[in-house]
Write a protein that holds these residues in place. Structure first.
Motif, PDB file in Angstrom:
ATOM      1  N   LEU A  82       3.711  -2.599  -3.043  1.00 41.46           N
ATOM      2  CA  LEU A  82       3.621  -1.709  -4.196  1.00 41.46           C
ATOM      3  C   LEU A  82       5.031  -1.435  -4.681  1.00 41.46           C
ATOM      4  O   LEU A  82       5.923  -1.187  -3.863  1.00 41.46           O
ATOM      5  CB  LEU A  82       2.951  -0.387  -3.823  1.00 41.46           C
ATOM      6  N   TYR A  84       7.355   0.416  -8.069  1.00 42.30           N
ATOM      7  CA  TYR A  84       7.502   1.024  -9.382  1.00 42.30           C
ATOM      8  C   TYR A  84       8.620   0.296 -10.114  1.00 42.30           C
ATOM      9  O   TYR A  84       9.747   0.228  -9.631  1.00 42.30           O
ATOM     10  CB  TYR A  84       7.841   2.509  -9.270  1.00 42.30           C
ATOM     11  N   TRP A  89       3.645   1.141 -12.160  1.00 41.16           N
ATOM     12  CA  TRP A  89       3.427   0.626 -10.809  1.00 41.16           C
ATOM     13  C   TRP A  89       2.830  -0.763 -10.858  1.00 41.16           C
ATOM     14  O   TRP A  89       2.020  -1.079 -11.729  1.00 41.16           O
ATOM     15  CB  TRP A  89       2.503   1.569 -10.034  1.00 41.16           C
ATOM     16  N   ILE A 132      -1.419   8.098  -9.365  1.00 39.15           N
ATOM     17  CA  ILE A 132      -0.007   8.395  -9.617  1.00 39.15           C
ATOM     18  C   ILE A 132       0.255   9.867  -9.330  1.00 39.15           C
ATOM     19  O   ILE A 132      -0.520  10.741  -9.747  1.00 39.15           O
ATOM     20  CB  ILE A 132       0.367   8.055 -11.072  1.00 39.15           C
TER      21      ILE A 132
END
Length: 211
Positions: A82, A84, A89, A132
């Motif tokens: 994962l 950002y 994201w 989020i």
């Protein structure tokens, strides 16, 4: 319930569940007391509590090197990442054995895929709802993030590929050499004009490609 293409447990009756709280961890930055950047909520009752993501880059898998560790037979040692980046994201499958899924769709390995608010994310047979975090400054966290040794941010990763023009140049050069061998190897000698034409062909083709 498993996603299509996932492998069964190594032994009948093996439980598919997350590691307990002492085994499962994230790597928080110094401001760990603030709001999490994102939250992964397990979609199975026996899977434990929600996982707070406090780093702009998080790896998921069975191995101890991952920030989020999952104890499940369908999860690979280094399963997915994962991250950002560029205002949102994204999730990337790291060539896992049983795949990474977003909303039930299997991702292509190595391809960064946007992850929207409330999306269903699955690593093998383990499913999460991605949320989020509220009030968290992901942009600041990304700007202050220092990758571990050997880890590159998404924007800096690249895969080496041999340029197409170089491949064409090699082919044209081989063709020119073959033509010269044919001309000088037998039959009547080639004229100067014919030789110059053969040698000029690869250069002309390269100029066309470059233009």
């Amino acid at each position: 319930m498993t996603y299509p293409g996932t492998e069964p447990d190594a032994e009948p009756g093996t439980a598919r569940e997350l590691l307990n709280e002492s085994q499962m961890a994230t790597t928080p930055p110094p401001d760990a007391s603030g709001s999490p950047l994102a939250i992964l909520t397990p979609q199975a009752e026996e899977s434990g509590e929600a996982i707070e993501v406090r780093s702009p880059v998080v790896h998921i898998g069975q191995g101890p090197q991952n920030e989020v560790r999952l104890d499940d037979d369908t999860v690979s040692t280094r399963h997915c990442r994962l991250e950002y980046d560029a205002g949102g994201w994204r999730v990337t499958d790291l060539e896992s054995r049983n795949g990474t899924f977003v909303e039930g769709v299997k991702l292509a390995p190595g391809v960064s895929t946007p992850l929207q608010q409330g999306a269903m994310l699955a690593a093998g047979a383990i499913k999460f709802q991605f949320t989020i975090g509220e009030g968290a400054d992901a942009e600041r966290a990304k700007a202050e993030y220092v990758p571990p040794t050997g880890e590159q941010p998404l924007a800096e990763r690249s895969v080496f590929r041999l340029p197409l023009w170089l491949l064409i140049a090699v082919v044209l050069l081989i063709v020119a050499l073959i033509a010269l061998v044919i001309v000088f190897g037998g039959g009547s000698p080639a004229t100067e004009t014919e030789v110059q034409a053969l040698l000029a062909a690869p250069s002309a083709e390269l100029n066309r490609i470059a233009a």
